[in-house]
Enzyme design. Structure first.
Site, PDB file in Angstrom:
ATOM      1  N   LEU A  35       0.842  -1.211   0.000  1.00  0.00           N
ATOM      2  CA  LEU A  35       0.000   0.000   0.000  1.00  0.00           C
ATOM      3  C   LEU A  35       0.871   1.252   0.000  1.00  0.00           C
ATOM      4  N   ALA A  83       5.373  -3.138  -7.995  1.00  0.00           N
ATOM      5  CA  ALA A  83       6.496  -2.367  -8.537  1.00  0.00           C
ATOM      6  C   ALA A  83       6.255  -0.896  -8.273  1.00  0.00           C
ATOM      7  N   THR A 125       7.610  -5.210 -18.730  1.00  0.00           N
ATOM      8  CA  THR A 125       7.121  -4.117 -19.570  1.00  0.00           C
ATOM      9  C   THR A 125       7.882  -4.046 -20.885  1.00  0.00           C
ATOM     10  N   ASP A 126       7.232  -3.482 -21.893  1.00  0.00           N
ATOM     11  CA  ASP A 126       7.923  -3.302 -23.189  1.00  0.00           C
ATOM     12  C   ASP A 126       9.044  -2.257 -23.074  1.00  0.00           C
ATOM     13  N   GLU A 127       9.019  -1.472 -21.965  1.00  0.00           N
ATOM     14  CA  GLU A 127      10.049  -0.422 -21.821  1.00  0.00           C
ATOM     15  C   GLU A 127      11.449  -0.991 -21.663  1.00  0.00           C
ATOM     16  N   TYR A 153      13.383   3.576 -14.125  1.00  0.00           N
ATOM     17  CA  TYR A 153      12.280   2.611 -14.025  1.00  0.00           C
ATOM     18  C   TYR A 153      12.524   1.408 -14.932  1.00  0.00           C
ATOM     19  N   SER A 154      12.774   1.691 -16.230  1.00  0.00           N
ATOM     20  CA  SER A 154      12.900   0.557 -17.152  1.00  0.00           C
ATOM     21  C   SER A 154      14.162  -0.246 -16.869  1.00  0.00           C
ATOM     22  N   LYS A 157      13.290  -2.619 -14.146  1.00  0.00           N
ATOM     23  CA  LYS A 157      12.447  -3.719 -14.640  1.00  0.00           C
ATOM     24  C   LYS A 157      13.289  -4.708 -15.441  1.00  0.00           C
ATOM     25  N   VAL A 209       1.011  18.323 -21.913  1.00  0.00           N
ATOM     26  CA  VAL A 209       1.562  17.377 -22.900  1.00  0.00           C
ATOM     27  C   VAL A 209       3.070  17.590 -22.980  1.00  0.00           C
ATOM     28  N   ARG A 276       9.880  15.121 -20.906  1.00  0.00           N
ATOM     29  CA  ARG A 276      10.463  14.181 -19.937  1.00  0.00           C
ATOM     30  C   ARG A 276      11.930  13.933 -20.327  1.00  0.00           C
ATOM     31  N   HIS A 279      13.074  10.855 -22.786  1.00  0.00           N
ATOM     32  CA  HIS A 279      11.739  10.401 -23.210  1.00  0.00           C
ATOM     33  C   HIS A 279      11.783   9.413 -24.381  1.00  0.00           C
TER      34      HIS A 279
HETATM   35  P1  NAD Z   1       0.693   0.603  -9.918  1.00  0.00           P
HETATM   36  O1  NAD Z   1       1.735   1.599  -9.592  1.00  0.00           O
HETATM   37  O2  NAD Z   1      -0.688   1.048 -10.226  1.00  0.00           O
HETATM   38  O3  NAD Z   1       0.569  -0.456  -8.714  1.00  0.00           O
HETATM   39  C1  NAD Z   1       1.683  -0.968  -8.057  1.00  0.00           C
HETATM   40  C2  NAD Z   1       1.207  -1.696  -6.800  1.00  0.00           C
HETATM   41  O4  NAD Z   1       2.365  -2.301  -6.181  1.00  0.00           O
HETATM   42  C3  NAD Z   1       0.577  -0.778  -5.740  1.00  0.00           C
HETATM   43  O5  NAD Z   1      -0.568  -1.386  -5.219  1.00  0.00           O
HETATM   44  C4  NAD Z   1       1.662  -0.643  -4.682  1.00  0.00           C
HETATM   45  O6  NAD Z   1       1.144  -0.429  -3.375  1.00  0.00           O
HETATM   46  C5  NAD Z   1       2.342  -2.004  -4.788  1.00  0.00           C
HETATM   47  N1  NAD Z   1       3.731  -1.977  -4.313  1.00  0.00           N
HETATM   48  C6  NAD Z   1       4.703  -1.076  -4.639  1.00  0.00           C
HETATM   49  N2  NAD Z   1       5.832  -1.364  -3.981  1.00  0.00           N
HETATM   50  C7  NAD Z   1       5.596  -2.473  -3.250  1.00  0.00           C
HETATM   51  C8  NAD Z   1       6.378  -3.276  -2.367  1.00  0.00           C
HETATM   52  N3  NAD Z   1       7.646  -2.966  -2.101  1.00  0.00           N
HETATM   53  N4  NAD Z   1       5.804  -4.365  -1.808  1.00  0.00           N
HETATM   54  C9  NAD Z   1       4.513  -4.677  -2.055  1.00  0.00           C
HETATM   55  N5  NAD Z   1       3.723  -3.950  -2.855  1.00  0.00           N
HETATM   56  C10 NAD Z   1       4.244  -2.864  -3.449  1.00  0.00           C
HETATM   57  O7  NAD Z   1       1.307  -0.263 -11.104  1.00  0.00           O
HETATM   58  P2  NAD Z   1       0.567  -0.920 -12.373  1.00  0.00           P
HETATM   59  O8  NAD Z   1       0.432   0.097 -13.430  1.00  0.00           O
HETATM   60  O9  NAD Z   1      -0.612  -1.676 -11.899  1.00  0.00           O
HETATM   61  O10 NAD Z   1       1.695  -1.941 -12.841  1.00  0.00           O
HETATM   62  C11 NAD Z   1       1.725  -3.265 -12.330  1.00  0.00           C
HETATM   63  C12 NAD Z   1       2.907  -3.997 -12.958  1.00  0.00           C
HETATM   64  O11 NAD Z   1       2.761  -4.046 -14.369  1.00  0.00           O
HETATM   65  C13 NAD Z   1       4.254  -3.315 -12.711  1.00  0.00           C
HETATM   66  O12 NAD Z   1       5.203  -4.327 -12.483  1.00  0.00           O
HETATM   67  C14 NAD Z   1       4.561  -2.586 -14.007  1.00  0.00           C
HETATM   68  O13 NAD Z   1       5.943  -2.502 -14.203  1.00  0.00           O
HETATM   69  C15 NAD Z   1       3.903  -3.512 -15.018  1.00  0.00           C
HETATM   70  N6  NAD Z   1       3.416  -2.889 -16.254  1.00  0.00           N
HETATM   71  C16 NAD Z   1       2.587  -1.795 -16.208  1.00  0.00           C
HETATM   72  C17 NAD Z   1       2.069  -1.279 -17.397  1.00  0.00           C
HETATM   73  C18 NAD Z   1       1.127  -0.097 -17.399  1.00  0.00           C
HETATM   74  O14 NAD Z   1       0.801   0.403 -18.467  1.00  0.00           O
HETATM   75  N7  NAD Z   1       0.655   0.364 -16.253  1.00  0.00           N
HETATM   76  C19 NAD Z   1       2.399  -1.876 -18.618  1.00  0.00           C
HETATM   77  C20 NAD Z   1       3.267  -2.968 -18.628  1.00  0.00           C
HETATM   78  C21 NAD Z   1       3.744  -3.483 -17.427  1.00  0.00           C
HETATM   79  O1  DAU Z   2       4.894   0.721 -21.833  1.00  0.00           O
HETATM   80  C1  DAU Z   2       4.548   0.203 -20.590  1.00  0.00           C
HETATM   81  C2  DAU Z   2       4.725   1.271 -19.533  1.00  0.00           C
HETATM   82  O2  DAU Z   2       3.680   2.217 -19.730  1.00  0.00           O
HETATM   83  C3  DAU Z   2       4.688   0.719 -18.110  1.00  0.00           C
HETATM   84  O3  DAU Z   2       5.812  -0.120 -17.932  1.00  0.00           O
HETATM   85  C4  DAU Z   2       4.728   1.859 -17.095  1.00  0.00           C
HETATM   86  O4  DAU Z   2       4.582   1.342 -15.784  1.00  0.00           O
HETATM   87  C5  DAU Z   2       3.575   2.795 -17.379  1.00  0.00           C
HETATM   88  O5  DAU Z   2       3.610   3.892 -16.490  1.00  0.00           O
HETATM   89  C6  DAU Z   2       3.645   3.289 -18.826  1.00  0.00           C
HETATM   90  O6  DAU Z   2       4.812   4.141 -19.029  1.00  0.00           O
HETATM   91  P1  DAU Z   2       4.742   5.487 -19.894  1.00  0.00           P
HETATM   92  O7  DAU Z   2       5.860   6.348 -19.487  1.00  0.00           O
HETATM   93  O8  DAU Z   2       4.570   5.181 -21.341  1.00  0.00           O
HETATM   94  O9  DAU Z   2       3.315   6.023 -19.355  1.00  0.00           O
HETATM   95  P2  DAU Z   2       2.808   7.495 -18.909  1.00  0.00           P
HETATM   96  O10 DAU Z   2       1.342   7.382 -18.735  1.00  0.00           O
HETATM   97  O11 DAU Z   2       3.628   8.050 -17.814  1.00  0.00           O
HETATM   98  O12 DAU Z   2       3.099   8.355 -20.215  1.00  0.00           O
HETATM   99  C7  DAU Z   2       2.572   7.999 -21.482  1.00  0.00           C
HETATM  100  C8  DAU Z   2       3.072   9.013 -22.487  1.00  0.00           C
HETATM  101  O13 DAU Z   2       2.449  10.277 -22.222  1.00  0.00           O
HETATM  102  C9  DAU Z   2       4.565   9.269 -22.426  1.00  0.00           C
HETATM  103  O14 DAU Z   2       5.055   9.482 -23.739  1.00  0.00           O
HETATM  104  C10 DAU Z   2       4.694  10.546 -21.594  1.00  0.00           C
HETATM  105  C11 DAU Z   2       3.415  11.294 -21.951  1.00  0.00           C
HETATM  106  N1  DAU Z   2       2.856  12.149 -20.873  1.00  0.00           N
HETATM  107  C12 DAU Z   2       2.641  11.589 -19.648  1.00  0.00           C
HETATM  108  C13 DAU Z   2       2.125  12.353 -18.617  1.00  0.00           C
HETATM  109  C14 DAU Z   2       1.888  11.729 -17.256  1.00  0.00           C
HETATM  110  C15 DAU Z   2       2.520  13.471 -21.119  1.00  0.00           C
HETATM  111  O15 DAU Z   2       2.703  13.963 -22.258  1.00  0.00           O
HETATM  112  N2  DAU Z   2       2.003  14.227 -20.094  1.00  0.00           N
HETATM  113  C16 DAU Z   2       1.803  13.712 -18.847  1.00  0.00           C
HETATM  114  O16 DAU Z   2       1.354  14.472 -17.948  1.00  0.00           O
END
Ligand code: NAD
Ligand code: DAU
Length: 339
Positions: A35, A83, A125-127, A153-154, A157, A209, A276, A279
């Site tokens: 949490l 994560a 993740t694809d990152e 981050y990436s 991962k 943006v 970013r 980026h």
């Molecule tokens: P999120 O940030 O919404 O949720 C992460 C969860 O992990 C939270 O509930 C947090 O409390 C918990 N957490 C964090 N640190 C912890 C710890 N040390 N011990 C236990 N719990 C912990 O993340 P998400 O977007 O749901 O992503 C989930 C997974 O999927 C991640 O591994 C992320 O890398 C991967 N992923 C996300 C996306 C995306 O688009 N969101 C895409 C591809 C992969």
């Molecule tokens: O590709 C998978 C990944 O996608 C996951 O591994 C990550 O956990 C998840 O957060 C996501 O990463 P991105 O960096 O692609 O997602 P984000 O939503 O942060 O940003 C998406 C795109 O939008 C990116 O090019 C940055 C841009 N952006 C993001 C924010 C938050 C903006 O232009 N303005 C913003 O305020």
């Protein structure tokens, strides 16, 4: 099966728990979550009284706590969603990303091998592949594309992916890894692009943006990702990596314009802000392997998924209003204040 789902109070983990309890009535899920700011217990309210579900507040880096839970639950499988997941936060402070994303994964895998070959799935993740150029649309990430990360981050991962594959080779731990593209859908924390833009639109606030908004992401509806993870867990080959993607590349600016249109807000809310650092330009996934081996493919078209997502945010204001009234305010000021 008893499955430990880590990070189940976050975006994808919670969607996975809902999906899995509905799809597999015979299974039991133990959600392990620290949490953090991104975890939200209220998200899991609908399953809290389900006899097949248990929530445990725990840090995946807490070796003693994790081993005690394994002793008690004797799980058949672990799916590691836990994560630190936000690229911008990793640029601010990488340390917690290394701790949770790398050290935490190793603690979970140590528990899996100590308690006897428990199946382990690493949600990646694809990152980890870095990015692709904008002017070479024919290029896609495959599972054999070299890892080439851009952000802390990436990189964290990718470290966890390599460690997962090392546990397979060294200890014979039955592992799989999935590398998915950008997810969207309900319960998505409003620091990420799509929910942030929806929430700001609803408050008539500027829509920040990055750069010129030309970066491209491949968007997948979260339930499609959950189904892919479920299939890999049950039928994937151990020691293998599976790419998961939506085959749905879109520029950020087009997403933001679409959200404005759907909510009837003027595009004049769009504000271009400093880009970013580091980026990534474009992500694009080749998901042929999971399609060929497991028969998975996306089921939700983006046009439908984004409408469903926007409606969800309109209908669940209390959930996100609670979030944006807390620590999020400081984060927002820090991140966007003088950008
Ligand atoms: P999120 O940030 O919404 O949720 C992460 C969860 O992990 C939270 O509930 C947090 O409390 C918990 N957490 C964090 N640190 C912890 C710890 N040390 N011990 C236990 N719990 C912990 O993340 P998400 O977007 O749901 O992503 C989930 C997974 O999927 C991640 O591994 C992320 O890398 C991967 N992923 C996300 C996306 C995306 O688009 N969101 C895409 C591809 C992969
Ligand atoms: O590709 C998978 C990944 O996608 C996951 O591994 C990550 O956990 C998840 O957060 C996501 O990463 P991105 O960096 O692609 O997602 P984000 O939503 O942060 O940003 C998406 C795109 O939008 C990116 O090019 C940055 C841009 N952006 C993001 C924010 C938050 C903006 O232009 N303005 C913003 O305020």
């Amino acid at each position: 099966m008893t499955i430990i789902v880590t990070g189940g109070a976050g975006f994808i983990g919670s969607n996975f728990i809902f999906y899995s309890l509905a799809a597999h009535p015979e299974d039991r899920i133990v959600c392990l979550d620290k949490l953090t700011y991104a975890g939200n217990l209220s998200t899991l309210q609908p399953v809290m009284d389900d006899r097949r579900f248990r929530f445990v507040r725990l840090d995946i880096c807490d070796r003693e706590g994790v081993y005690a839970l394994f002793e008690e639950e004797r799980p058949d499988a672990v799916i590691n969603f836990a994560a630190e997941s936000h690229v911008d936060r990793s640029i601010e402070d990488p340390s917690v990303f290394l701790q949770t994303n790398v050290v935490g994964a190793s603690v979970l895998m140590d528990a899996c091998r100590t308690f006897g070959g428990v199946r382990y799935h690493q949600v990646s993740t694809d990152e980890v592949y870095g990015d692709l150029p904008l002017d070479r649309p024919e290029l896609l990430f495959t599972e054999s594309t070299p890892l080439h990360t851009s952000s802390p981050y990436s990189a964290s991962k990718a470290g966890a992916d390599l460690l997962t594959l090392a546990y397979f080779r060294t200890y014979g731990l039955p592992v799989t890894v999935s590398r998915c593209s950008n997810n969207y859908g309900p319960w998505h924390f409003p620091e990420k692009l799509i929910p942030l833009m929806i929430v700001n639109c609803l408050h008539d606030r500027p829509l920040p943006v990055y750069g010129q908004g030309l970066n491209v992401r491949d968007w997948l509806y979260v339930e499609d990702h959950c189904r892919a993870v479920d299939m890999i867990l049950r039928r994937g080959r151990v020691g293998e990596v599976y790419n998961v993607g939506g085959n749905n590349e879109m520029r950020n600016i087009d997403i933001v314009r679409l959200i404005c249109r759907e909510l009837g807000k003027p595009e004049s809310l769009i504000t271009y802000v400093t880009d970013r650092k580091g980026h990534d330009l474009r992500y694009a996934i080749d998901a042929a392997k999971i399609r060929r081996e497991l028969g998975w493919q996306p089921e939700t078209r983006f046009e439908d998924g984004i409408k469903r997502t926007i409606s969800w945010y309109l209908e669940h204001r209390t959930w996100w209003e609670e979030i944006i009234s807390g620590e999020y305010r400081d984060y927002y000021d820090r991140m966007y204040g003088d950008r």
